[in-house]
Design an enzyme around this catalytic site. Structure first.
Site, PDB file in Angstrom:
ATOM      1  N   LEU A 124      43.271 -14.138  -3.489  1.00 25.35           N
ATOM      2  CA  LEU A 124      44.467 -13.311  -3.659  1.00 25.35           C
ATOM      3  C   LEU A 124      44.258 -11.937  -3.025  1.00 25.35           C
ATOM      4  O   LEU A 124      43.119 -11.522  -2.803  1.00 25.35           O
ATOM      5  CB  LEU A 124      44.767 -13.177  -5.156  1.00 25.35           C
ATOM      6  CG  LEU A 124      45.106 -14.522  -5.828  1.00 25.35           C
ATOM      7  CD1 LEU A 124      44.940 -14.449  -7.346  1.00 25.35           C
ATOM      8  CD2 LEU A 124      46.521 -14.948  -5.448  1.00 25.35           C
ATOM      9  N   PRO A 125      45.367 -11.222  -2.765  1.00 27.34           N
ATOM     10  CA  PRO A 125      45.216  -9.949  -2.037  1.00 27.34           C
ATOM     11  C   PRO A 125      44.351  -8.905  -2.750  1.00 27.34           C
ATOM     12  O   PRO A 125      43.424  -8.365  -2.160  1.00 27.34           O
ATOM     13  CB  PRO A 125      46.665  -9.444  -1.879  1.00 27.34           C
ATOM     14  CG  PRO A 125      47.519 -10.656  -2.017  1.00 27.34           C
ATOM     15  CD  PRO A 125      46.781 -11.578  -2.952  1.00 27.34           C
ATOM     16  N   THR A 148      38.752 -10.003  -2.577  1.00 25.13           N
ATOM     17  CA  THR A 148      37.958  -8.774  -2.639  1.00 25.13           C
ATOM     18  C   THR A 148      38.654  -7.825  -3.601  1.00 25.13           C
ATOM     19  O   THR A 148      39.772  -7.377  -3.336  1.00 25.13           O
ATOM     20  CB  THR A 148      37.857  -8.113  -1.243  1.00 25.13           C
ATOM     21  OG1 THR A 148      37.328  -9.060  -0.322  1.00 25.13           O
ATOM     22  CG2 THR A 148      36.954  -6.891  -1.292  1.00 25.13           C
ATOM     23  N   LYS A 180      30.038  -6.788  -1.231  1.00 24.45           N
ATOM     24  CA  LYS A 180      31.154  -6.993  -0.286  1.00 24.45           C
ATOM     25  C   LYS A 180      31.755  -5.654   0.173  1.00 24.45           C
ATOM     26  O   LYS A 180      32.032  -5.468   1.362  1.00 24.45           O
ATOM     27  CB  LYS A 180      32.210  -7.870  -0.969  1.00 24.45           C
ATOM     28  CG  LYS A 180      33.553  -7.933  -0.287  1.00 24.45           C
ATOM     29  CD  LYS A 180      33.517  -8.689   1.033  1.00 24.45           C
ATOM     30  CE  LYS A 180      34.860  -8.549   1.747  1.00 24.45           C
ATOM     31  NZ  LYS A 180      34.856  -9.106   3.070  1.00 24.45           N
ATOM     32  N   LYS A 227      42.487  -1.095   1.454  1.00 22.31           N
ATOM     33  CA  LYS A 227      42.187  -1.394   0.048  1.00 22.31           C
ATOM     34  C   LYS A 227      40.664  -1.431  -0.178  1.00 22.31           C
ATOM     35  O   LYS A 227      40.152  -0.847  -1.128  1.00 22.31           O
ATOM     36  CB  LYS A 227      42.807  -2.756  -0.313  1.00 22.31           C
ATOM     37  CG  LYS A 227      42.423  -3.258  -1.696  1.00 22.31           C
ATOM     38  CD  LYS A 227      42.568  -4.781  -1.818  1.00 22.31           C
ATOM     39  CE  LYS A 227      41.574  -5.513  -0.984  1.00 22.31           C
ATOM     40  NZ  LYS A 227      41.452  -6.932  -1.195  1.00 22.31           N
TER      41      LYS A 227
HETATM   42  P1  NAD Z   1      47.025 -12.749   2.600  1.00 17.53           P
HETATM   43  O1  NAD Z   1      47.922 -11.641   2.188  1.00 17.53           O
HETATM   44  O2  NAD Z   1      47.168 -13.369   3.934  1.00 17.53           O
HETATM   45  O3  NAD Z   1      47.094 -13.940   1.512  1.00 17.53           O
HETATM   46  C1  NAD Z   1      47.241 -13.750   0.140  1.00 17.53           C
HETATM   47  C2  NAD Z   1      48.084 -14.887  -0.422  1.00 17.53           C
HETATM   48  O4  NAD Z   1      48.137 -14.751  -1.840  1.00 17.53           O
HETATM   49  C3  NAD Z   1      49.528 -14.899   0.093  1.00 17.53           C
HETATM   50  O5  NAD Z   1      49.845 -16.185   0.591  1.00 17.53           O
HETATM   51  C4  NAD Z   1      50.354 -14.542  -1.149  1.00 17.53           C
HETATM   52  O6  NAD Z   1      51.624 -15.153  -1.158  1.00 17.53           O
HETATM   53  C5  NAD Z   1      49.470 -15.080  -2.254  1.00 17.53           C
HETATM   54  N1  NAD Z   1      49.720 -14.476  -3.560  1.00 17.53           N
HETATM   55  C6  NAD Z   1      49.891 -13.174  -3.885  1.00 17.53           C
HETATM   56  N2  NAD Z   1      50.063 -13.042  -5.210  1.00 17.53           N
HETATM   57  C7  NAD Z   1      50.009 -14.278  -5.740  1.00 17.53           C
HETATM   58  C8  NAD Z   1      50.096 -14.814  -7.047  1.00 17.53           C
HETATM   59  N3  NAD Z   1      50.309 -14.009  -8.103  1.00 17.53           N
HETATM   60  N4  NAD Z   1      49.982 -16.144  -7.215  1.00 17.53           N
HETATM   61  C9  NAD Z   1      49.780 -16.961  -6.160  1.00 17.53           C
HETATM   62  N5  NAD Z   1      49.677 -16.532  -4.879  1.00 17.53           N
HETATM   63  C10 NAD Z   1      49.789 -15.207  -4.688  1.00 17.53           C
HETATM   64  O7  NAD Z   1      45.530 -12.181   2.412  1.00 17.53           O
HETATM   65  P2  NAD Z   1      44.175 -12.762   3.059  1.00 17.53           P
HETATM   66  O8  NAD Z   1      43.922 -12.130   4.378  1.00 17.53           O
HETATM   67  O9  NAD Z   1      44.166 -14.246   2.900  1.00 17.53           O
HETATM   68  O10 NAD Z   1      43.103 -12.095   2.063  1.00 17.53           O
HETATM   69  C11 NAD Z   1      42.893 -12.592   0.743  1.00 17.53           C
HETATM   70  C12 NAD Z   1      41.696 -11.862   0.163  1.00 17.53           C
HETATM   71  O11 NAD Z   1      40.547 -12.078   0.988  1.00 17.53           O
HETATM   72  C13 NAD Z   1      41.880 -10.335   0.069  1.00 17.53           C
HETATM   73  O12 NAD Z   1      41.316  -9.872  -1.118  1.00 17.53           O
HETATM   74  C14 NAD Z   1      41.125  -9.836   1.302  1.00 17.53           C
HETATM   75  O13 NAD Z   1      40.658  -8.511   1.113  1.00 17.53           O
HETATM   76  C15 NAD Z   1      40.012 -10.838   1.394  1.00 17.53           C
HETATM   77  N6  NAD Z   1      39.442 -11.037   2.739  1.00 17.53           N
HETATM   78  C16 NAD Z   1      40.246 -11.198   3.824  1.00 17.53           C
HETATM   79  C17 NAD Z   1      39.670 -11.402   5.072  1.00 17.53           C
HETATM   80  C18 NAD Z   1      40.505 -11.591   6.323  1.00 17.53           C
HETATM   81  O14 NAD Z   1      39.939 -11.559   7.429  1.00 17.53           O
HETATM   82  N7  NAD Z   1      41.816 -11.800   6.214  1.00 17.53           N
HETATM   83  C19 NAD Z   1      38.280 -11.459   5.203  1.00 17.53           C
HETATM   84  C20 NAD Z   1      37.484 -11.327   4.078  1.00 17.53           C
HETATM   85  C21 NAD Z   1      38.082 -11.125   2.840  1.00 17.53           C
END
Ligand code: NAD
Length: 317
Positions: A82-83, A116, A191, A266
């Protein structure tokens, strides 16, 4: 592929010998991670607020649930991606702290949160889970969307030895390097140290390329030189921020997809908060935080390598 038994198989609910998994959060990272679990033969029930996100997984063979509770109704393992902390809090603890998914899970369920979030938030959920007899692990990842697609993520895990041992074979499907950083919250601390450094490296790499370009150098030639010199770093190796220097990276695709600037901001804020709480000096991290804060005002949804536009707004066109 890893063949170790997780000890979580439920032969009553499916005949794969593998535990059923509920996967919550199918964004840029969660979707490819879930797809890799499906490819490895795990039965997945998925949930996301976005219908577009769930459709992609349905096509890949997952069953789509109408709520986190429905997704987990027949699962021995729950994974979330999740975000931010507030989303993790709302899914697991609910609005009043006790009416979230945790309250619905049977004892012995393994919960792996790969979002994260602040270490303090991870510890809060872990404590609530522990009171209910549920194993919780904070397991944030590094490696970006490329790593999520390739199944080569690095998992940085905090939690008990026992829960880590159960999670390892499942994490090995989605990642190559799986570290047990320590107790609850330790995964999140490691992280944000990593991502603070990544924010500094990306901002610095964009700054160096811009200096060269403004002085007549070709960005690709300069990047190749730095890649073989002492400025070499991950962003130059696999994530160059200047358009068309590298194929298949967000900078060559209008900064779409990848790791959104607002998520980098964030993480930098989490690092700054941790530094403040523990009285640790982080001047370079503070500068990167300042740069990303200004950048996300107009570019929050673009990949974090779009910090390049701070120097040259034409990269966005
Ligand atoms: P994203 O915004 O693409 O995906 C998040 C998903 O969560 C979305 O599809 C959203 O609809 C869903 N969501 C939000 N609230 C929700 C809820 N209450 N119930 C169900 N679904 C819900 O984000 P991302 O890039 O996939 O990143 C996710 C996590 O991973 C974050 O914490 C980010 O910091 C971490 N991260 C991302 C990356 C990257 O390269 N994108 C790398 C390492 C870590």
């Amino acid at each position: 592929m890893e063949t170790k038994d997780s000890g979580l198989s439920n032969k009553d609910s499916n005949n794969t010998g593998k535990p059923n998994i509920a996967f919550i959060g199918l964004g840029n990272m969660g979707a490819p991670m879930a797809e890799n679990l499906l490819k490895a033969g795990y039965m997945l029930s998925v949930y996301d607020l976005s219908e577009e996100a769930t459709q992609r997984l349905q096509q890949a063979g997952a069953s789509v649930a109408a709520s986190p509770k429905n997704a987990a109704s027949n699962a021995q393992v729950v994974i979330s991606m999740l975000p931010a902390g507030k989303h993790v809090h709302s899914v697991y603890l609910g609005e009043n702290g006790a009416d979230g998914l945790l309250a619905e899970l049977p004892k012995g369920t393994l919960v792996i949160d790969s979002s994260t979030i602040a270490a303090a938030d991870a510890r809060l959920v872990a404590e609530a889970a522990s009171k209910l007899g549920i194993d919780f692990l904070d397991a944030p990842v590094s490696g970006g969307t490329g790593g999520a697609i390739a199944g080569s993520l690095t998992f940085i895990v905090g939690g008990s030895d026992d829960a880590f041992a159960k999670a390892e074979p499942i994490l090995a499907v989605m990642g190559k390097n799986i570290f047990h950083a320590g107790e609850h919250g330790a995964g999140q601390v490691a992280k944000i140290c990593n991502n603070m450094l990544l924010g500094i490296l990306m901002a610095g790499t964009a700054e160096a390329i811009n200096l060269g370009v403004k002085n007549g150098l070709d960005p690709k030639v300069l990047s190749d030189i730095m890649l073989q010199s002492s400025g070499r770093n991950w962003t130059l190796e696999v994530y160059n921020p200047y358009p068309q220097v590298m194929e298949n990276v967000p900078s060559s695709n209008g900064y779409k997809g990848g790791f959104m600037s607002k998520l980098m901001q964030k993480d930098l804020n989490l690092a700054m908060q941790t530094a403040k709480d523990t009285d640790v000096e982080t001047p370079m991290g503070a500068k990167a935080t300042e740069l990303y804060e200004a950048h996300t005002v107009d570019n929050g949804d673009k990949d974090f390598s779009s910090i390049m536009a701070r120097h040259d707004s034409s990269v966005l066109s």
